[in-house]
Design a protein around this motif. Sequence first.
Motif, PDB file in Angstrom:
ATOM      1  N   THR A  69       8.644  -2.647  -0.527  1.00 23.16           N
ATOM      2  CA  THR A  69       7.612  -1.604  -0.498  1.00 23.16           C
ATOM      3  C   THR A  69       6.984  -1.588   0.894  1.00 23.16           C
ATOM      4  N   ILE A  70       7.011  -0.420   1.533  1.00 20.91           N
ATOM      5  CA  ILE A  70       6.513  -0.270   2.898  1.00 20.91           C
ATOM      6  C   ILE A  70       5.364   0.740   2.913  1.00 20.91           C
ATOM      7  N   THR A  71       4.267   0.392   3.571  1.00 17.95           N
ATOM      8  CA  THR A  71       3.142   1.329   3.717  1.00 17.95           C
ATOM      9  C   THR A  71       3.474   2.331   4.827  1.00 17.95           C
ATOM     10  N   HIS A  72       3.292   3.606   4.531  1.00 11.18           N
ATOM     11  CA  HIS A  72       3.567   4.642   5.537  1.00 11.18           C
ATOM     12  C   HIS A  72       2.559   4.546   6.679  1.00 11.18           C
ATOM     13  N   LYS A  73       3.053   4.624   7.882  1.00 11.53           N
ATOM     14  CA  LYS A  73       2.171   4.641   9.051  1.00 11.53           C
ATOM     15  C   LYS A  73       1.293   5.878   9.013  1.00 11.53           C
ATOM     16  N   ASN A  74       1.887   6.997   8.621  1.00 13.80           N
ATOM     17  CA  ASN A  74       1.165   8.258   8.440  1.00 13.80           C
ATOM     18  C   ASN A  74       1.393   8.731   7.008  1.00 13.80           C
ATOM     19  N   ARG A  75       0.314   8.912   6.277  1.00 12.87           N
ATOM     20  CA  ARG A  75       0.420   9.264   4.857  1.00 12.87           C
ATOM     21  C   ARG A  75       1.286  10.513   4.646  1.00 12.87           C
TER      22      ARG A  75
ATOM     23  N   ALA B   8      14.786  14.724  -2.792  1.00 13.87           N
ATOM     24  CA  ALA B   8      13.939  13.525  -2.736  1.00 13.87           C
ATOM     25  C   ALA B   8      13.378  13.396  -1.324  1.00 13.87           C
ATOM     26  N   SER B   9      12.048  13.363  -1.199  1.00 12.19           N
ATOM     27  CA  SER B   9      11.415  13.294   0.124  1.00 12.19           C
ATOM     28  C   SER B   9      11.694  11.952   0.794  1.00 12.19           C
ATOM     29  N   ILE B  10      11.905  12.022   2.110  1.00 11.51           N
ATOM     30  CA  ILE B  10      12.222  10.803   2.867  1.00 11.51           C
ATOM     31  C   ILE B  10      11.479  10.819   4.201  1.00 11.51           C
ATOM     32  N   ASN B  11      11.139   9.631   4.686  1.00  5.62           N
ATOM     33  CA  ASN B  11      10.472   9.478   5.981  1.00  5.62           C
ATOM     34  C   ASN B  11      11.362   8.607   6.863  1.00  5.62           C
ATOM     35  N   LEU B  12      11.886   9.202   7.940  1.00  7.67           N
ATOM     36  CA  LEU B  12      12.786   8.497   8.856  1.00  7.67           C
ATOM     37  C   LEU B  12      12.021   8.109  10.114  1.00  7.67           C
ATOM     38  N   THR B  13      12.135   6.844  10.532  1.00  7.82           N
ATOM     39  CA  THR B  13      11.464   6.385  11.745  1.00  7.82           C
ATOM     40  C   THR B  13      12.494   6.165  12.846  1.00  7.82           C
ATOM     41  N   TYR B  14      12.176   6.688  14.044  1.00  8.16           N
ATOM     42  CA  TYR B  14      13.034   6.517  15.221  1.00  8.16           C
ATOM     43  C   TYR B  14      12.235   5.836  16.325  1.00  8.16           C
ATOM     44  N   GLU B  15      12.890   4.896  16.992  1.00  5.48           N
ATOM     45  CA  GLU B  15      12.263   4.208  18.117  1.00  5.48           C
ATOM     46  C   GLU B  15      13.204   4.251  19.311  1.00  5.48           C
ATOM     47  N   ASN B  16      12.706   4.785  20.425  1.00  7.04           N
ATOM     48  CA  ASN B  16      13.489   4.892  21.658  1.00  7.04           C
ATOM     49  C   ASN B  16      14.843   5.565  21.438  1.00  7.04           C
ATOM     50  N   GLY B  17      14.823   6.652  20.654  1.00 10.02           N
ATOM     51  CA  GLY B  17      16.031   7.439  20.461  1.00 10.02           C
ATOM     52  C   GLY B  17      17.016   6.892  19.460  1.00 10.02           C
TER      53      GLY B  17
ATOM     54  N   ASP C 159       4.235   7.079  -3.488  1.00  8.94           N
ATOM     55  CA  ASP C 159       3.002   7.755  -3.904  1.00  8.94           C
ATOM     56  C   ASP C 159       2.304   8.437  -2.731  1.00  8.94           C
ATOM     57  N   GLY C 160       2.990   8.512  -1.599  1.00 14.28           N
ATOM     58  CA  GLY C 160       2.408   9.130  -0.408  1.00 14.28           C
ATOM     59  C   GLY C 160       1.789   8.114   0.525  1.00 14.28           C
ATOM     60  N   PHE C 161       1.285   7.012  -0.036  1.00 16.55           N
ATOM     61  CA  PHE C 161       0.701   5.945   0.774  1.00 16.55           C
ATOM     62  C   PHE C 161       1.757   4.906   1.139  1.00 16.55           C
ATOM     63  N   GLN C 162       2.675   4.654   0.208  1.00 14.14           N
ATOM     64  CA  GLN C 162       3.735   3.682   0.453  1.00 14.14           C
ATOM     65  C   GLN C 162       4.959   4.043  -0.382  1.00 14.14           C
ATOM     66  N   GLY C 163       6.112   3.605   0.088  1.00  8.66           N
ATOM     67  CA  GLY C 163       7.356   3.913  -0.622  1.00  8.66           C
ATOM     68  C   GLY C 163       8.338   2.766  -0.480  1.00  8.66           C
TER      69      GLY C 163
ATOM     70  N   ARG D 158       0.127   1.365  -8.094  1.00  7.52           N
ATOM     71  CA  ARG D 158       0.266   1.295  -6.635  1.00  7.52           C
ATOM     72  C   ARG D 158      -0.992   1.688  -5.881  1.00  7.52           C
ATOM     73  N   LYS D 159      -1.646   2.759  -6.317  1.00  5.66           N
ATOM     74  CA  LYS D 159      -2.835   3.222  -5.600  1.00  5.66           C
ATOM     75  C   LYS D 159      -4.044   2.326  -5.849  1.00  5.66           C
ATOM     76  N   ALA D 160      -3.938   1.474  -6.859  1.00  8.11           N
ATOM     77  CA  ALA D 160      -5.044   0.567  -7.186  1.00  8.11           C
ATOM     78  C   ALA D 160      -4.712  -0.834  -6.672  1.00  8.11           C
ATOM     79  N   MET D 161      -4.420  -1.773  -7.584  1.00  7.50           N
ATOM     80  CA  MET D 161      -4.199  -3.161  -7.165  1.00  7.50           C
ATOM     81  C   MET D 161      -2.771  -3.439  -6.698  1.00  7.50           C
ATOM     82  N   ASP D 162      -1.853  -2.521  -6.952  1.00  7.19           N
ATOM     83  CA  ASP D 162      -0.484  -2.598  -6.443  1.00  7.19           C
ATOM     84  C   ASP D 162       0.143  -3.977  -6.696  1.00  7.19           C
ATOM     85  N   ILE D 163       0.230  -4.365  -7.969  1.00  5.47           N
ATOM     86  CA  ILE D 163       0.733  -5.699  -8.316  1.00  5.47           C
ATOM     87  C   ILE D 163       2.248  -5.670  -8.500  1.00  5.47           C
ATOM     88  N   ASP D 164       2.943  -6.341  -7.583  1.00  6.13           N
ATOM     89  CA  ASP D 164       4.407  -6.433  -7.661  1.00  6.13           C
ATOM     90  C   ASP D 164       4.818  -7.273  -8.861  1.00  6.13           C
ATOM     91  N   GLY D 165       5.923  -6.888  -9.481  1.00  2.16           N
ATOM     92  CA  GLY D 165       6.485  -7.685 -10.569  1.00  2.16           C
ATOM     93  C   GLY D 165       5.865  -7.416 -11.921  1.00  2.16           C
TER      94      GLY D 165
END
Length: 665
Positions: A71-77, A117-126, A136-140, A441-448
């Motif tokens: 689970t990764i928190t989005h840098k930008n919601r 399905a919405s996706i967020n792709l990150t690119y660094e230095n090309g 949920d928009g905050f993390q995926g 997820r938007k509350a205590m976000d308890i894994d497992g």
Amino acid sequence: MTIKDKIESLRKELNTHNYNYYVLDNATISDYEFDIKLKELEKLEEENPEFFDPNSPTKRIGGEITKNFNTITHKNRMYSLDNSYSKEDLLDWEKRIQKNLGTTDIEYTCELKYDGASINLTYENGKFFSAVTRGDGFQGDEVTANIRTIKSIPLHLSEDFVSNFEMRGEIILPLEGFHKMNEDRVANGEDPYRNPRNTASGSLKLQDSAEVAKRPLDCLLYQVVTNERKYKTHFQSLNAARNCGFKIPDTIALAKSIDEVLAFVNHWDVERHNLPYETDGVVVKVNSLQQQEELGYTSKSPRWAIAYKFKAEQVTTILNEITYQVGRTGAITPVANLEPVHLAGTIVKRASLHNADQIEKLDVRIGDTVFVEKGGEIIPKIMGVDVSKRAEDSLPTKYAEHCPVCNTPLVRTEGDAKHYCLNEFGCAPQITGKIQHYISRKAMDIDGLGSETVDLLHKEGLIKNYADIYELTVEQIIPLERMAEKSAMNMVEGIKKSKEIPFEKVLFALGIRFVGETVAKKLAKHFKSIDNLSSASFEDLIAVDEIGDRIAESVIAFLSDENNIEIISRLKTHGVQLEVSQEALANQTNKLESKVFVVSGVFHQMSRNELKKAIEDNGGKVSSSISKKTNYIVAGDNMGPSKLAKAEALNIPIISEEDFIEMIN
């Protein structure tokens, strides 16, 4: 030519062929020749592992196994979009943004709303770096290995773009590929997939990326997210993205007015049926990136964009039964149980009837033939009744008088649309619903720990409220159905980690009626601790910005209930964060208390979001529009002339970015 040069030359050549075939639909080499070159590259990479590159064309074939998707928190919601269904909705939206911007000089972009399905792709230095689902928009969930197999997504950019950025888009399954997959499944004696959207979404979570590579997935991209100010408009940024290798659909168009937007809508409402993929509407955006920044966001959606949804498909079926669901707040929702019917790509068996008033308004009865459609093509709902087919002995529906689970008499207060079961601590769905909300997820976000496990733990008598979860042990969990030692340990570790969640999220997690994420944040910021909030009077509460009578009454009722007092006391004992941390408090002051700011223009030392956060951290309030209540306007470069004129007319002080920084320092 050195081995390294040979490898890099092959990679570059194969990337170009991939782009020509999968993005431009213009093959410049035969499949056989491509495969020969790919095998040559594979052999060279295998013999020379020191030249490993995770974005090599050889990684397109998959093979990486992902057992747990991090689970990764989005840098930008990733915000959701407001929906519209008529010209009137669009005109109202246009009036709002014209008022906020203080001008009618606004250009729009029109894009098809892709159904995937919405996706967020990150690119660094090309280079492609990572891929995360919307969640949920905050993390995926991170699905980098699977996304790398989609050949229309560039792994290396062909020319200069921006150095570090995010690319937002939709993973889709084109109709031709979807039908071919189903033909193969039927031939193999397997059930066909229901619809392209769900199949595309499910593909992203397959553990074996080699299996993902076999599916004809595609990616249509629609937004560049970056802090660099290289482009002035959304349209320019997408054209530049297309030129350096991204698959930007050529259906995007510019519009000078809502009438031009509607012409685009009307055209594609017909022509969408000829597209190679599914679409369910049009997304309209303000084109100017500066105006987008000016407009900003609500708590859920960007003010600068709106989705126009095509009219939903409608079918008829028989209403077999009306049952009643109990929510975590005790709210009762009537549910129509239908004769299964195919609607917009899925089999629909149930639809919400909302409340007693809706049932009475529709005069819907058991045995009726009803009209069903998907609201926004997502949630099924009953639109009406075909009275001509109603049986002569049909009787009006009598709404439930007792809770369907605990048999407690239902109560409906004046002005409330819903009936409620007041057996808060003795009604199973309310008990488990509160715990499920707490761990979400938007509350205590308890894994497992998921909803089904909560039901199981409650059924086995191990938990009766969310404070109980902090007393669970590995030994208690292991004997449960479908539980192993590793799962039990992960759950206990996830529960332990939730003690680090900040107070504002804990306050939301408590499940106080009418206290959503935004309200919880305001209350946490104002009162700083649960103790201060518990001792606050009605007058103290309504004095807080945007806190009205209904919220204040709900907070007081919740925090004065003996059961809740005991649960909160136990949460304190277990170390849950029930006050704002010292670290967070260190960054907050009351220097700007009761002051209202409007932020406008382009800034250099701080981003607009950093400026707004600084205002709020120092006790001020950020407004999106200028009024008599505005105390200051923080103005950057290119502030809109109409805003400037309005500020001068109201005699509101205009300060620079430097003035503001000096003010808070």
